[in-house]
Write a protein that holds these residues in place. Structure first.
Motif: not given
Length: 154
Positions: A51, A47-49, A31-32, A26-28
């Protein structure tokens, strides 16, 4: 006596190479960082934010799937779908110890986890999000070319 043609050989190719997407849940910070590094090397990143898997990553042939949050509510579902798909690379951010329970559950369900990369990435020793992301993107690139990712020196 050697002959030189005056043309320099370049260590890269200008020919476009078709590669699958990199799908990240997820977005962390890791991931970024994966998104920045992978984009720099010419990969498309999604990126699938959410979770919980959001609307679904929907991996296609040649895609790489990276689960950056092994505690995400839908981590088992994401891994089940990715491992059953035509994705070329499926990985999870977690130590083997942290992942053991989830992997045991998947195996008990009959899911083949032999191709799952856990922990994700090459052993570079990095601790910061960008360093960890670099190791993951390096592993994805190496795998996409059928390489192990070891040193080039002989």
């Amino acid at each position: 006596m050697s002959t030189r043609t005056g043309e320099r050989q370049q260590p890269w190719s200008d020919e476009p190479v078709e590669q699958g997407r990199i799908l990240v849940l997820s977005d962390n910070p890791i991931a970024r960082s994966i998104a920045v590094i992978a984009s720099t090397v010419g990969r498309t990143v999604v990126v699938e934010a959410a979770d919980d898997g959001g609307p679904g990553l929907d991996p296609r042939r040649g895609d790489a799937v990276v689960l950056c949050d092994h505690d995400a509510p839908d981590a088992p579902g994401v891994l089940r779908a990715a491992l059953a798909s035509d994705a070329a690379y499926v990985a999870m951010m977690a130590s083997r110890g942290r992942a053991a329970g989830l992997l045991d559950d998947l195996v008990a369900e009959g899911v083949d986890v032999t191709t799952l990369h856990v922990p994700a990435g090459h052993d570079l020793g990095g601790k910061a999000p960008g360093e960890i992301a670099l190791s993951v993107v390096a592993e994805i690139v190496a795998e996409s070319y059928g390489r192990t990712g070891g040193p080039m020196r002989g």
